[in-house]
Design an enzyme around this catalytic site. Structure first.
Site, PDB file in Angstrom:
ATOM      1  NE  ARG A 234      -4.274  -1.335  -0.061  1.00  0.00           N
ATOM      2  CZ  ARG A 234      -4.396  -2.333  -0.921  1.00  0.00           C
ATOM      3  NH1 ARG A 234      -3.388  -2.645  -1.724  1.00  0.00           N
ATOM      4  NH2 ARG A 234      -5.508  -3.033  -0.990  1.00  0.00           N
ATOM      5  CD  GLU A 263      -2.409   3.766  -5.807  1.00  0.00           C
ATOM      6  OE1 GLU A 263      -3.474   3.169  -6.122  1.00  0.00           O
ATOM      7  OE2 GLU A 263      -1.454   3.180  -5.281  1.00  0.00           O
ATOM      8  CG  HIS A 282      -2.592  -0.186  -7.128  1.00  0.00           C
ATOM      9  ND1 HIS A 282      -3.079   0.561  -6.091  1.00  0.00           N
ATOM     10  CD2 HIS A 282      -2.690  -1.486  -6.720  1.00  0.00           C
ATOM     11  CE1 HIS A 282      -3.469  -0.238  -5.100  1.00  0.00           C
ATOM     12  NE2 HIS A 282      -3.239  -1.484  -5.473  1.00  0.00           N
TER      13      HIS A 282
END
Length: 320
Positions: A234, A263, A282
């Site tokens: 994370r 993000e 990601h």
């Protein structure tokens, strides 16, 4: 009344698995495009179930959900959901652990190899006409690897690096003693030992209050000069400003980052222009097989609740 199931924010562009999972079930499946709290409220206020990607489901959103019985998260993490607010309102929250364990471990390993061998830097240089692009590179064998977090992905990563010739593999996790496999190479270590002794550190941590910004100016100062950090867990487990500073000064040699504090990564981020950083979007979780499993299990978690069953992978226990 026909039930309403809302996919709050579709990342994949198809819904075959969801439609199959709800086959024979009397419900309307709606695909929305939510990015903000008002978006989620507008699309999901009258939903019986929400299939959630990355849209925010805060306490303010939960308060506006009139009929919702389950928020089924596409993924392992659920930090974009206010779990306490959902539980108080009698809403189940579910996730899908384990669907991408191998993918994340492979991605972390790929990033480590690319950082050590400077492969993206060399690729860019050759495409620009460069040659003999030699920079200081040290071999991996004989050096120390640290793994922070030993859940499913941390363990899979550890299994994959057994043959790389590390002198030590240090693993930090509260339950590490019970998880190390007999006959395999690795040793339980404290957080400080992993930070202070490792040439390479791979992060496999959940995001909690005690892990938020666990990599920061103070902990980086205790790392070896030139250490390499890989993060496929994370984004907020790293203080990004402190990481950028350490990469700019040379305190850290390189970083491989699949996740970020914000993000998508803002175009203004200094990370984008840094040659000693590898960036991916990601996507460590991704393979065609993993996404198919993810979509099916997410839908089935919601169907279980709507048909009166306890979901297989609940992250809360509402009083219903």
């Amino acid at each position: 009344m026909m039930m309403k199931i809302v996919i709050s924010d579709d990342r994949f562009g198809w819904n075959d698995e969801e439609e199959q999972a709800f086959s024979g079930f009397s419900a309307e499946l709606v695909v929305a495009d939510c990015h903000t709290e008002p978006d989620v409220i507008a699309a999901c206020a009258d939903a019986d179930a929400i299939l959630l990607n990355q849209a925010p489901v805060t306490a303010a959103v939960v308060e506006k959900l009139r009929r919702c019985r389950v928020i089924s998260r596409y993924g392992i993490g659920y930090d974009n959901v206010d779990i306490r607010a959902a539980e108080k309102k009698g809403i189940w929250v579910t996730n899908v652990p384990g669907y991408c364990t191998e993918e994340v471990a492979e991605h972390a390993l790929g990033m480590l190899l690319c950082c050590v061998r400077r492969i993206p830097f060399k690729d860019r240089g050759v495409r620009r006409g460069g040659w003999n692009l030699n920079q200081p590179i040290r071999r991996m064998s004989g050096r120390t690897l640290g793994i922070l977090g030993f859940g499913a992905t941390g363990r899979a990563f550890w299994e994959k690096v057994q043959g790389f010739g590390f002198s030590r593999i240090l693993v930090c996790d509260p339950s590490i003693e019970r998880k190390l496999l007999p006959g395999m190479f690795g040793e339980a270590a404290s957080f400080d030992d992993v930070i202070g002794c490792s040439d390479f550190i791979s992060l496999h941590l959940p995001l909690r209050e005690d892990t938020r910004h666990i990599i920061n100016r103070r902990t980086i100062a205790n790392m070896k000069d030139g250490a390499i950090i890989i993060n496929t867990s994370r984004g907020p487990v790293i203080n990004e400003d402190d990481l950028i500073e350490a990469l700019n000064t040379g305190k850290l040699g390189a970083a491989g980052l699949d996740v970020f504090e914000r993000e998508p990564l803002p175009p203004s981020s200094p990370l984008i222009g840094m040659d000693n950083v590898i960036l991916t979007d990601h996507s460590a979780y991704y393979s065609q097989e993993a996404v198919s499993i993810l979509k099916t299990r997410t839908a089935m978690n919601a169907r279980d609740v709507l048909e009166g069953r306890v979901p297989k992978t609940a992250v809360n226990r509402p009083r219903v």
